[in-house]
Enzyme design. Structure first.
Site, PDB file in Angstrom:
ATOM      1  N   GLU A  93       0.880  -1.267  -0.289  1.00  0.00           N
ATOM      2  CA  GLU A  93       0.181  -0.157  -0.012  1.00  0.00           C
ATOM      3  C   GLU A  93       0.856   1.369  -0.377  1.00  0.00           C
ATOM      4  O   GLU A  93       2.114   1.005   0.526  1.00  0.00           O
ATOM      5  CB  GLU A  93      -1.095   0.141   1.333  1.00  0.00           C
ATOM      6  CG  GLU A  93      -1.701  -1.354   1.693  1.00  0.00           C
ATOM      7  CD  GLU A  93      -2.064  -1.670   3.129  1.00  0.00           C
ATOM      8  OE1 GLU A  93      -3.455  -2.362   3.236  1.00  0.00           O
ATOM      9  OE2 GLU A  93      -2.787  -0.629   3.434  1.00  0.00           O
ATOM     10  N   CYS A 106       3.290   8.208   1.396  1.00  0.00           N
ATOM     11  CA  CYS A 106       4.063   7.128   1.920  1.00  0.00           C
ATOM     12  C   CYS A 106       4.161   5.555   1.540  1.00  0.00           C
ATOM     13  O   CYS A 106       3.120   5.816   1.105  1.00  0.00           O
ATOM     14  CB  CYS A 106       2.740   7.165   3.360  1.00  0.00           C
ATOM     15  SG  CYS A 106       2.760   5.803   4.432  1.00  0.00           S
ATOM     16  N   CYS A 113       5.496  -7.660   7.534  1.00  0.00           N
ATOM     17  CA  CYS A 113       6.380  -7.072   8.409  1.00  0.00           C
ATOM     18  C   CYS A 113       6.915  -8.397   9.654  1.00  0.00           C
ATOM     19  O   CYS A 113       5.637  -8.836   9.990  1.00  0.00           O
ATOM     20  CB  CYS A 113       6.058  -5.447   8.905  1.00  0.00           C
ATOM     21  SG  CYS A 113       7.745  -5.253  10.412  1.00  0.00           S
ATOM     22  N   CYS A 117       3.811  -5.968  15.674  1.00  0.00           N
ATOM     23  CA  CYS A 117       3.167  -4.944  16.716  1.00  0.00           C
ATOM     24  C   CYS A 117       1.566  -5.043  17.121  1.00  0.00           C
ATOM     25  O   CYS A 117       1.674  -5.585  16.018  1.00  0.00           O
ATOM     26  CB  CYS A 117       4.017  -3.988  16.348  1.00  0.00           C
ATOM     27  SG  CYS A 117       5.394  -3.129  16.333  1.00  0.00           S
ATOM     28  N   CYS A 120      -0.874  -2.787  14.661  1.00  0.00           N
ATOM     29  CA  CYS A 120      -0.559  -3.063  13.721  1.00  0.00           C
ATOM     30  C   CYS A 120      -0.940  -4.386  12.413  1.00  0.00           C
ATOM     31  O   CYS A 120      -0.538  -5.305  12.362  1.00  0.00           O
ATOM     32  CB  CYS A 120       0.464  -2.567  13.180  1.00  0.00           C
ATOM     33  SG  CYS A 120       1.303  -2.441  11.290  1.00  0.00           S
ATOM     34  N   ASN A 291      -5.684   3.765  14.947  1.00  0.00           N
ATOM     35  CA  ASN A 291      -7.195   3.653  14.299  1.00  0.00           C
ATOM     36  C   ASN A 291      -6.865   1.953  14.528  1.00  0.00           C
ATOM     37  O   ASN A 291      -6.497   1.169  14.290  1.00  0.00           O
ATOM     38  CB  ASN A 291      -5.795   3.370  12.750  1.00  0.00           C
ATOM     39  CG  ASN A 291      -6.154   4.333  12.492  1.00  0.00           C
ATOM     40  OD1 ASN A 291      -6.724   5.473  12.112  1.00  0.00           O
ATOM     41  ND2 ASN A 291      -4.525   4.487  11.871  1.00  0.00           N
ATOM     42  N   CYS A 334      -1.253   1.872   7.118  1.00  0.00           N
ATOM     43  CA  CYS A 334      -0.835   0.680   6.494  1.00  0.00           C
ATOM     44  C   CYS A 334      -1.181  -0.045   7.020  1.00  0.00           C
ATOM     45  O   CYS A 334      -1.538  -0.729   8.196  1.00  0.00           O
ATOM     46  CB  CYS A 334       0.646   1.281   7.237  1.00  0.00           C
ATOM     47  SG  CYS A 334       1.077   0.591   8.588  1.00  0.00           S
TER      48      CYS A 334
HETATM   49  N1  SAH Z   1       7.442  -0.076  10.062  1.00  0.00           N
HETATM   50  C1  SAH Z   1       8.680   1.488  10.391  1.00  0.00           C
HETATM   51  C2  SAH Z   1       6.827   2.320   9.817  1.00  0.00           C
HETATM   52  C3  SAH Z   1       5.990   1.829   9.524  1.00  0.00           C
HETATM   53  S1  SAH Z   1       4.577   1.049  10.463  1.00  0.00           S
HETATM   54  C4  SAH Z   1       8.029   1.821  11.781  1.00  0.00           C
HETATM   55  O1  SAH Z   1       7.058   0.670  13.031  1.00  0.00           O
HETATM   56  O2  SAH Z   1       7.867   2.623  12.611  1.00  0.00           O
HETATM   57  C5  SAH Z   1       4.214   3.544  10.281  1.00  0.00           C
HETATM   58  C6  SAH Z   1       3.403   3.928  11.942  1.00  0.00           C
HETATM   59  O3  SAH Z   1       2.259   4.101  11.852  1.00  0.00           O
HETATM   60  C7  SAH Z   1       4.526   3.425  12.801  1.00  0.00           C
HETATM   61  O4  SAH Z   1       4.559   4.850  13.818  1.00  0.00           O
HETATM   62  C8  SAH Z   1       3.447   2.675  13.943  1.00  0.00           C
HETATM   63  O5  SAH Z   1       3.627   2.456  14.956  1.00  0.00           O
HETATM   64  C9  SAH Z   1       1.965   3.185  13.191  1.00  0.00           C
HETATM   65  N2  SAH Z   1       1.109   2.367  13.390  1.00  0.00           N
HETATM   66  C10 SAH Z   1       1.247   1.126  12.940  1.00  0.00           C
HETATM   67  N3  SAH Z   1      -0.755   0.691  13.126  1.00  0.00           N
HETATM   68  C11 SAH Z   1      -1.109   1.443  13.549  1.00  0.00           C
HETATM   69  C12 SAH Z   1      -2.448   2.372  14.350  1.00  0.00           C
HETATM   70  N4  SAH Z   1      -3.188   1.317  14.242  1.00  0.00           N
HETATM   71  N5  SAH Z   1      -2.974   2.936  14.028  1.00  0.00           N
HETATM   72  C13 SAH Z   1      -1.424   4.162  14.735  1.00  0.00           C
HETATM   73  N6  SAH Z   1      -0.549   3.956  14.233  1.00  0.00           N
HETATM   74  C14 SAH Z   1      -0.478   2.411  14.082  1.00  0.00           C
HETATM   75 FE1  SF4 Z   2       5.900  -3.357  11.588  1.00  0.00          FE
HETATM   76 FE2  SF4 Z   2       3.535  -2.567  11.863  1.00  0.00          FE
HETATM   77 FE3  SF4 Z   2       5.434  -2.448  13.820  1.00  0.00          FE
HETATM   78 FE4  SF4 Z   2       6.095  -0.985  11.811  1.00  0.00          FE
HETATM   79  S1  SF4 Z   2       4.665  -0.714  13.210  1.00  0.00           S
HETATM   80  S2  SF4 Z   2       7.709  -2.233  12.892  1.00  0.00           S
HETATM   81  S3  SF4 Z   2       4.770  -1.543   9.682  1.00  0.00           S
HETATM   82  S4  SF4 Z   2       4.358  -4.862  13.129  1.00  0.00           S
END
Ligand code: SAH
Ligand code: SF4
Length: 348
Positions: A93, A106, A113, A117, A120, A291, A334
């Site tokens: 995406e 973006c 990944c 997390c 996410c 989100n 994302c």
């Molecule tokens: N892996 C990298 C970059 C991609 S994620 C990282 O983790 O920084 C991009 C951003 O979106 C990160 O700050 C991540 O923590 C955040 N993110 C992921 N899922 C989310 C959610 N459900 N609500 C808000 N931010 C989120």
């Molecule tokens: Fe990976 Fe999502 Fe964690 Fe970023 S926030 S490191 S994309 S699992």
């Protein structure tokens, strides 16, 4: 024989490649222009090259392309979300945002990944593969051509962990900042990471002055481990030390990303702890109401909580901004669109 990824070559590598194949060096410049300025997707479009060179290139190389699989335009704010597919049909995406000062995009760095997390959508879907440098770049090429605009700001905040695909990401940075290409200044690029400590040092030492954003999301190890497994390997103190090194070495301010999750990490006590971690450093905190992601019961913090959190931080002179997600009607955060596409096609 596997085909060579010609768009991942920098100009020196391309020159070497073309000269080794027995062609004059100026042909490499012409090809580089076609790939990186005119952004063509086939060798047959390279109209100033002799036919034998076009045929030769077609038989040994490929040009990677990001194909538009889906495109969604937000009714609220003109945010555009793409689902791109590559030659192997894997999808990522990307989002284009129209700001007053230009277009910001973006982009993704991996399909999926590994970091897991819990909040996410990408992390919940697991890891498929790294993107090549040219695949990262092609997302911008396709969007620019589709929209007829120039992207002037980039954030590596789509799917994937950029520092877990270090080599390709650094290669991409060299290509995208190069004058005879998209020529986007390093200062207009932000890399977001969950905190892979050795790679933060490595990036700092490369002296490409890109901005760094650290996904912090919790003020203590105990709390962070619960949502971000990477914290077991690299605890907060080590990550912050690496970030300070990055800031000192590049002169760039660090941004800390903090997803506000109702009742999880959004108390005033959390804000006090966060302020104590960051006070006195050159930084900015982005507070993002989380989100909602299917399969989790995380909810965004209430407005009152956000206001109070900001107030506590400012008491310690830690600057923060509440960021509302753009394009909330098009799943602009994302991993959500790809997850949905796989489901629609009868996948997981
Ligand atoms: N892996 C990298 C970059 C991609 S994620 C990282 O983790 O920084 C991009 C951003 O979106 C990160 O700050 C991540 O923590 C955040 N993110 C992921 N899922 C989310 C959610 N459900 N609500 C808000 N931010 C989120
Ligand atoms: Fe990976 Fe999502 Fe964690 Fe970023 S926030 S490191 S994309 S699992």
């Amino acid at each position: 024989m596997s085909l060579t990824d010609i768009k991942s070559f920098d100009n020196k590598e391309l020159s070497q490649f073309i000269v080794e194949k027995g062609y004059p060096r100026f042909r490499a410049d012409q090809i580089y222009d076609w790939l990186h300025l005119k952004m063509v997707t086939s060798f047959s479009q390279m109209s100033n090259l002799p036919k034998n060179l076009i045929d030769n290139l077609s038989s040994i190389c490929y040009i990677s392309v990001a194909n538009i699989e889906k495109k969604l335009v937000s009714q609220y704010d003109n945010t555009i979300k793409y689902l791109f597919s590559f030659a192997d049909k894997e999808c990522v995406e990307a989002v284009v945002m129209d700001y007053h000062h230009g277009y910001s995009m973006c982009i993704s760095t991996q399909v999926g990944c590994k970091m897991g997390c819990t909040f996410c959508a990408t992390g919940r879907g697991g890891f498929v593969r790294n993107l090549t440098a040219s695949e990262i770049l092609s997302q911008i090429h396709t969007a620019q051509k589709d929209l007829g605009v120039r992207i002037s700001n980039l954030v590596l905040m789509g799917m994937g962990e950029p520092l877990d695909n270090f080599e390709n990401v650094v290669k991409f940075l060299r290509l995208v900042t190069f004058e005879q290409g998209l020529n986007i200044g390093a200062r207009h690029i932000t890399i977001s990471t969950c905190g892979i400590v050795p790679k933060i040092y490595e990036l700092a030492d490369l002296q490409i002055p890109v901005n760094l954003a650290l996904s912090l999301h919790a003020p203590t190890d105990e709390m962070r481990i619960k949502t971000m497994p990477i914290n077991k390997k690299y605890p907060i103190e080590e990550v912050l030390k690496a970030c300070r090194y990055y800031a000192d070495n590049t002169g760039r301010r660090i941004t800390y990303e903090y997803a506000m999750i109702n009742g999880v990490n959004d108390s005033d006590e959390c804000a006090e702890k966060l302020a104590n971690l960051l006070k006195g450093t050159l930084c900015h905190v982005n507070l993002i109401p989380v989100n909602r992601v299917e399969g989790t019961n995380y909810n965004p913090s209430k407005d009152k909580r956000l206001t109070s959190f900001v107030r506590v931080l400012s008491k310690y002179n830690v600057n923060s901004t509440v960021r509302r997600t753009l394009g909330s009607d098009i799943n602009a955060s994302c991993g959500q669109l790809r997850g949905k596409n796989i489901k629609d096609k009868g996948g997981v």
